[in-house]
Design a protein around this motif. Structure first.
Motif, PDB file in Angstrom:
ATOM      1  N   CYS A 109       0.816  -1.215   0.000  1.00 13.19           N
ATOM      2  CA  CYS A 109       0.000   0.000   0.000  1.00 13.19           C
ATOM      3  C   CYS A 109       0.847   1.261   0.000  1.00 13.19           C
ATOM      4  CB  CYS A 109      -0.916  -0.015   1.227  1.00 13.19           C
ATOM      5  SG  CYS A 109      -2.180   1.249   1.207  1.00 13.19           S
ATOM      6  N   ILE A 110       0.467   2.191  -0.881  1.00  9.95           N
ATOM      7  CA  ILE A 110       1.083   3.512  -0.959  1.00  9.95           C
ATOM      8  C   ILE A 110       0.110   4.515  -0.356  1.00  9.95           C
ATOM      9  CG2 ILE A 110       1.878   5.317  -2.547  1.00  9.95           C
ATOM     10  CD1 ILE A 110       2.490   3.041  -4.541  1.00  9.95           C
ATOM     11  N   LEU A 111       0.628   5.470   0.396  1.00  9.78           N
ATOM     12  CA  LEU A 111      -0.209   6.474   1.045  1.00  9.78           C
ATOM     13  C   LEU A 111       0.058   7.840   0.419  1.00  9.78           C
ATOM     14  CD1 LEU A 111      -2.156   7.397   3.231  1.00  9.78           C
ATOM     15  CD2 LEU A 111      -0.299   7.286   4.884  1.00  9.78           C
ATOM     16  N   ALA A 112      -0.983   8.447  -0.153  1.00 13.92           N
ATOM     17  CA  ALA A 112      -0.845   9.763  -0.793  1.00 13.92           C
ATOM     18  C   ALA A 112      -1.741  10.773  -0.091  1.00 13.92           C
ATOM     19  CB  ALA A 112      -1.200   9.687  -2.276  1.00 13.92           C
ATOM     20  N   PHE A 113      -1.146  11.882   0.339  1.00  9.66           N
ATOM     21  CA  PHE A 113      -1.903  12.983   0.944  1.00  9.66           C
ATOM     22  C   PHE A 113      -2.050  14.079  -0.104  1.00  9.66           C
ATOM     23  CE2 PHE A 113      -0.233  10.888   4.749  1.00  9.66           C
ATOM     24  CZ  PHE A 113      -1.375  10.840   5.542  1.00  9.66           C
ATOM     25  N   ASN A 114      -3.280  14.302  -0.545  1.00 10.64           N
ATOM     26  CA  ASN A 114      -3.571  15.286  -1.584  1.00 10.64           C
ATOM     27  C   ASN A 114      -3.804  16.674  -0.978  1.00 10.64           C
ATOM     28  OD1 ASN A 114      -4.028  16.191  -4.206  1.00 10.64           O
ATOM     29  ND2 ASN A 114      -6.189  15.650  -4.173  1.00 10.64           N
TER      30      ASN A 114
END
Length: 292
Positions: A109-114
Motif C-alpha cells: 500500500c502507498i499512502l498519498a496525501f492530496n
C-alpha cells in the motif's frame, strides 16, 4: 492479440490492447462450461472479429497472479490510499482502517496525501512523523497543481493499482492528472465503455500508460472488513514489529499488560500516539464484537 480486460458489463468485456485501443469482446462458451468467468484485470488472448467496429472474442484467460472476490478483480499489484490534508481534514482513524483493510487483503500500500498546496511545511512534517514507521511509502501531492505527481506516477508504473479513500479527497482529479500523455486514448476508452444504457458503476481499469492501470471501483469504499480476531490486529501494525518480541507476555495485546515493550516505545516517542490510539480503539471494537 494479448490485452487486459478493463471493464465488464452485461456479458461484454472491454479489452485494452496497446497500440490498438479497446475491443468489445464476448467470452467463448468454454469458459462457462469450465465455470471460469473473465475478470477485470485479467490478461487475455483475443481474436479480432471486426476491425472497424473494434469487436473480438476472448479465446484464453492467462494465468492469474491473484484474485479478489469483492470487488471481483484479478492481478492487482498494490493499493493507493488517498486522503486530503485539508478540505476535508484527514480523519486518521478512518485512514488507519483503510490501511488495515489493504493489509488484510495482502496488498502493498502507498499512502498519498492530496491538497498539499493548502498546508505549510510544518503540517507536512507532522503528518510524515505520524506514518513514517507504518511501512507505507508516503507522498505529498496536489492533483490541482500537479505537485509530486511525477514521483507518485513512478511508483505506479508497470502495475495495476487499486485506488481507495473517502469522498472529497480528490481521487477523480488525481486520476485525471495521472492520465497525462494518454488522455486522447483514455477519452476514447471512456466514450466506448460508457455508451448506451449501461449506467451502473462498475470496477474499471483506467490506463495511465500502456502497462500501468488504476482500478477505480466502488468495492473499496466499504470498511466493514474487519473479519479477524482481536489478537491478530497487532500483527498489522508494522511499527510494533521491532518491539513485540521484547514484551513480557506472549502474546501481548499492548493495551493493559505490564512490561509491554510497545507501550514503552510509545512513551519514548518511537511509536506514533495517533496510530497507537487508533489501534486501541479498533482492538476494543473487535473485543466487543466477539461478545456478540
Amino acid at each position: 492479440m494479448q490485452g487486459r480486460i478493463v471493464k465488464g458489463i452485461a456479458g461484454f468485456y472491454y479489452v485494452f490492447i496497446p497500440g490498438v485501443g479497446i475491443l468489445e469482446c464476448k467470452a467463448k462458451g468454454i469458459f462457462r462450461k469450465n465455470k471460469l468467468k473473465p475478470l477485470v484485470g485479467d490478461r487475455v488472448l483475443v481474436t479480432l472479429l471486426n476491425k472497424e467496429e473494434k469487436t473480438g472474442n476472448i479465446e484464453e484467460i492467462l494465468e492469474r497472479e491473484n484474485e479478489l472476490i469483492r470487488p471481483a478483480v484479478a492481478n492487482i499489484d498494490q493499493a493507493l490510499v488517498v486522503f486530503a490534508l485539508k478540505s476535508p481534514e484527514p480523519n486518521f482513524n478512518l485512514l488507519d482502517r483503510f490501511l488495515l483493510m489493504m493489509k488484510q487483503k495482502g496488498l502493498p500500500c502507498i499512502l498519498a496525501f492530496n491538497k498539499a498546496d493548502l498546508v505549510g511545511e510544518d503540517r507536512l512534517a507532522e503528518i510524515r512523523s505520524l506514518y513514517e514507521k507504518s511501512g507505507h511509502p508516503i507522498f505529498f501531492i496536489s492533483a490541482k497543481n500537479e505537485m509530486g505527481l511525477l514521483e507518485l506516477k513512478d511508483a505506479l508504473l508497470g502495475k495495476i493499482t487499486t485506488l481507495a479513500g473517502p469522498s472529497g479527497v480528490g481521487k477523480s482529479s488525481l486520476i485525471n492528472s495521472l492520465q497525462t500523455g494518454v488522455s486522447m486514448e483514455t477519452g476514447t476508452v471512456s466514450e466506448k465503455i460508457q455508451r448506451g444504457k449501461h449506467t451502473t458503476r462498475h470496477s474499471e481499469l483506467i490506463p495511465i500508460d500502456e502497462d500501468s492501470f488504476i482500478l477505480d471501483t466502488p468495492g473499496f469504499t466499504s470498511l466493514s472488513v474487519f473479519n479477524l480476531e482481536k489478537e491478530e490486529l497487532e500483527s498489522l501494525y508494522s511499527e510494533f514489529e521491532p518491539y513485540r518480541k521484547h514484551c513480557r507476555f506472549t502474546p501481548c495485546s499492548h493495551t493493559h499488560e505490564p512490561d509491554c515493550a510497545v507501550k514503552e516505545a510509545l512513551e519514548q516517542g518511537e511509536i506514533s500516539r495517533v496510530r497507537y490510539e487508533n489501534y486501541q480503539q479498533i482492538y476494543e471494537e473487535l473485543k466487543e464484537k466477539k461478545k456478540y
